[in-house]
Motif scaffolding. Structure first.
Motif, PDB file in Angstrom:
ATOM      1  N   LEU A  45       0.844  -1.186   0.000  1.00 61.88           N
ATOM      2  CA  LEU A  45       0.000   0.000   0.000  1.00 61.88           C
ATOM      3  C   LEU A  45       0.886   1.245   0.000  1.00 61.88           C
ATOM      4  CD1 LEU A  45      -2.784  -0.988   2.579  1.00 61.88           C
ATOM      5  CD2 LEU A  45      -2.605  -1.521   0.142  1.00 61.88           C
ATOM      6  N   THR A  46       0.308   2.363  -0.375  1.00 60.95           N
ATOM      7  CA  THR A  46       1.044   3.625  -0.410  1.00 60.95           C
ATOM      8  C   THR A  46       0.766   4.417   0.859  1.00 60.95           C
ATOM      9  OG1 THR A  46       0.918   3.700  -2.826  1.00 60.95           O
ATOM     10  CG2 THR A  46       1.414   5.761  -1.687  1.00 60.95           C
ATOM     11  N   LYS A  47       1.813   4.739   1.579  1.00 60.37           N
ATOM     12  CA  LYS A  47       1.666   5.484   2.826  1.00 60.37           C
ATOM     13  C   LYS A  47       0.961   6.809   2.573  1.00 60.37           C
ATOM     14  CE  LYS A  47       4.346   7.272   6.740  1.00 60.37           C
ATOM     15  NZ  LYS A  47       5.698   7.401   7.341  1.00 60.37           N
ATOM     16  N   GLY A  48      -0.042   7.098   3.407  1.00 58.11           N
ATOM     17  CA  GLY A  48      -0.782   8.345   3.292  1.00 58.11           C
ATOM     18  C   GLY A  48      -2.042   8.259   2.461  1.00 58.11           C
ATOM     19  N   LYS A  49      -2.230   7.165   1.722  1.00 56.04           N
ATOM     20  CA  LYS A  49      -3.435   7.017   0.912  1.00 56.04           C
ATOM     21  C   LYS A  49      -4.560   6.371   1.714  1.00 56.04           C
ATOM     22  CE  LYS A  49      -1.900   7.032  -3.873  1.00 56.04           C
ATOM     23  NZ  LYS A  49      -1.964   6.331  -5.175  1.00 56.04           N
ATOM     24  N   THR A  50      -5.787   6.685   1.310  1.00 57.53           N
ATOM     25  CA  THR A  50      -6.969   6.095   1.931  1.00 57.53           C
ATOM     26  C   THR A  50      -7.393   4.873   1.131  1.00 57.53           C
ATOM     27  OG1 THR A  50      -7.719   8.246   2.730  1.00 57.53           O
ATOM     28  CG2 THR A  50      -9.364   6.485   2.615  1.00 57.53           C
ATOM     29  N   THR A  64       3.424  -4.901   7.860  1.00 54.79           N
ATOM     30  CA  THR A  64       4.531  -4.937   6.899  1.00 54.79           C
ATOM     31  C   THR A  64       5.270  -6.264   6.959  1.00 54.79           C
ATOM     32  OG1 THR A  64       5.976  -3.906   8.536  1.00 54.79           O
ATOM     33  CG2 THR A  64       4.858  -2.437   6.978  1.00 54.79           C
ATOM     34  N   TYR A  65       4.744  -7.208   7.717  1.00 56.70           N
ATOM     35  CA  TYR A  65       5.360  -8.517   7.890  1.00 56.70           C
ATOM     36  C   TYR A  65       4.265  -9.575   7.905  1.00 56.70           C
ATOM     37  CZ  TYR A  65       3.647  -7.626  12.598  1.00 56.70           C
ATOM     38  OH  TYR A  65       2.837  -7.322  13.669  1.00 56.70           O
ATOM     39  N   ALA A  66       4.643 -10.813   7.678  1.00 55.62           N
ATOM     40  CA  ALA A  66       3.687 -11.919   7.715  1.00 55.62           C
ATOM     41  C   ALA A  66       3.473 -12.337   9.168  1.00 55.62           C
ATOM     42  CB  ALA A  66       4.198 -13.091   6.894  1.00 55.62           C
ATOM     43  N   VAL A  67       2.289 -12.070   9.684  1.00 57.12           N
ATOM     44  CA  VAL A  67       1.980 -12.412  11.075  1.00 57.12           C
ATOM     45  C   VAL A  67       1.976 -13.929  11.237  1.00 57.12           C
ATOM     46  CG1 VAL A  67       0.270 -12.254  12.916  1.00 57.12           C
ATOM     47  CG2 VAL A  67       0.629 -10.313  11.365  1.00 57.12           C
ATOM     48  N   ASN A  68       2.681 -14.398  12.235  1.00 56.85           N
ATOM     49  CA  ASN A  68       2.741 -15.832  12.524  1.00 56.85           C
ATOM     50  C   ASN A  68       2.892 -16.002  14.027  1.00 56.85           C
ATOM     51  OD1 ASN A  68       2.927 -18.589  12.388  1.00 56.85           O
ATOM     52  ND2 ASN A  68       5.027 -18.625  11.626  1.00 56.85           N
ATOM     53  N   ALA A 120       3.744   1.244   4.367  1.00 54.21           N
ATOM     54  CA  ALA A 120       3.599   0.496   3.106  1.00 54.21           C
ATOM     55  C   ALA A 120       3.277  -0.961   3.424  1.00 54.21           C
ATOM     56  CB  ALA A 120       4.872   0.606   2.280  1.00 54.21           C
ATOM     57  N   TYR A 121       2.066  -1.204   3.889  1.00 47.98           N
ATOM     58  CA  TYR A 121       1.662  -2.535   4.336  1.00 47.98           C
ATOM     59  C   TYR A 121       1.682  -3.542   3.190  1.00 47.98           C
ATOM     60  CZ  TYR A 121       0.030  -0.110   8.523  1.00 47.98           C
ATOM     61  OH  TYR A 121      -0.039   0.645   9.664  1.00 47.98           O
TER      62      TYR A 121
END
Length: 320
Positions: A107-112, A138-142, A182-183
């Motif tokens: 994703l783009t930081k600051g965008k909705t 921003t990481y793979a949750v595990n 930047a997710y």
């Protein structure tokens, strides 16, 4: 035999979304292997379990098992694409949650961004809840959790929709958020603990709350004016199961969210052989559970986007 076809788009003047973030298998259609039991979320291409909770993948390829579509271990639910996921949001014996996760384009930081999911409460459920949400990272949750909610705060919280009690229809939940990073990953599930979870008794076989998850879409909410936009439909398809041109459907980005959508297909006698109101769905060449005859069919479509409705009509050739 493979065929190549030309798609003839209809060009229109209107406002369109841009910069959609791509999700692997947003409608859960594609699979790494056909599931044959519960706790196989990883059978769906691009998706996985996030904790030790046993989230599930359902597909029509698994008909006759506990994870088939429409009939499965948790009840009966049809789907426009014959596939969906499932997870627990509440268990009355102890605090237990299940989650599913996937990777997305950054994703783009600051965008909705606007995030939509389709959900339906399983017949099996005694309880309905309001705790569904989506966490971006921003990481793979595990996490090695077996019980209890993840200790994170979801950027999308669907609690404002109240308790989702519908066991018959798919309910669309939509929320927006501004990306502060930047997710590249997301997790879907219930992030509320039992003390903060709203529950309603709706009747069912067990003391649990289990939801089917049927469609995911994430979209940049910014809009731009374009001179033209295409609503392309193919002029032929070959429903032979080889993975190429098997469906007649709207081409383009499957994550585009329309205000309204409908597609009908008619045979030469004027009988409607297919209908859907999901833009990501398509006709597989079947009519009354029998392969339709090779030939030319007429289709009509109505697409509403940003308040503007467009009516389309054309021909499509079914080739066998």
């Amino acid at each position: 035999m493979k065929y190549s076809f030309v798609i003839f788009p209809l060009l229109l003047l209107l406002v369109s979304f841009k910069s959609n973030a791509q999700i692997s298998t947003p409608g859960f259609i594609h699979y790494v292997y056909c599931p044959y039991s519960y706790s196989q979320a990883d059978a769906c291409a691009g998706w996985r379990q996030v904790t030790q909770g046993t989230s599930d993948y359902f597909n029509a390829c698994a008909t006759g098992t506990t994870v088939g579509v429409p009939n499965n271990l948790f009840g009966t639910q049809s789907s426009w694409n014959n596939a969906y996921m499932g997870l627990f949001t509440y268990v009355d014996m102890y605090e237990y949650r299940e989650y599913i996760g996937t990777t997305i384009d950054a994703l783009t930081k600051g965008k909705t961004y606007t995030m939509s999911i389709k959900v339906s409460l399983a017949d099996y459920s005694k309880y309905a809840t309001n705790g569904l949400g989506i966490f971006f990272s921003t990481y793979a949750v595990n996490e090695p959790l077996l019980s209890g909610p993840l200790a994170v705060t979801p950027q999308i919280d669907y609690s404002s929709y109240g308790v989702i009690t519908d066991k018959t229809n798919w309910v669309t939940l939509t929320g927006t958020f501004v990306a502060d990073s930047a997710y590249t990953n997301l997790v879907i599930g219930c992030f509320k603990n039992d003390a903060n979870l709203t529950k309603s008794v709706v009747g069912g076989n067990t003391g649990d709350s289990y939801y089917y998850i049927g469609m995911i879409g994430v979209q940049d909410s910014a809009v731009e004016i374009k001179d033209t936009i295409a609503y392309p439909f193919p002029n032929a398809f070959t429903p032979n199961g080889d993975g190429h041109n098997d469906l007649f459907c709207l081409a383009g980005d499957p994550l585009t969210v329309y205000d309204d959508f409908s597609l009908s297909v008619f045979n030469r006698w004027g009988e409607r052989v297919f209908w859907t109101n999901y833009s990501s769905a398509g006709w597989n060449g079947m009519y009354k559970n029998v392969p339709a005859a090779q030939g030319v069919y007429v289709y009509t479509a109505q697409i509403t986007e940003h308040g503007k409705t467009t009516s389309l009509k054309g021909n499509v050739t079914l080739i066998r």
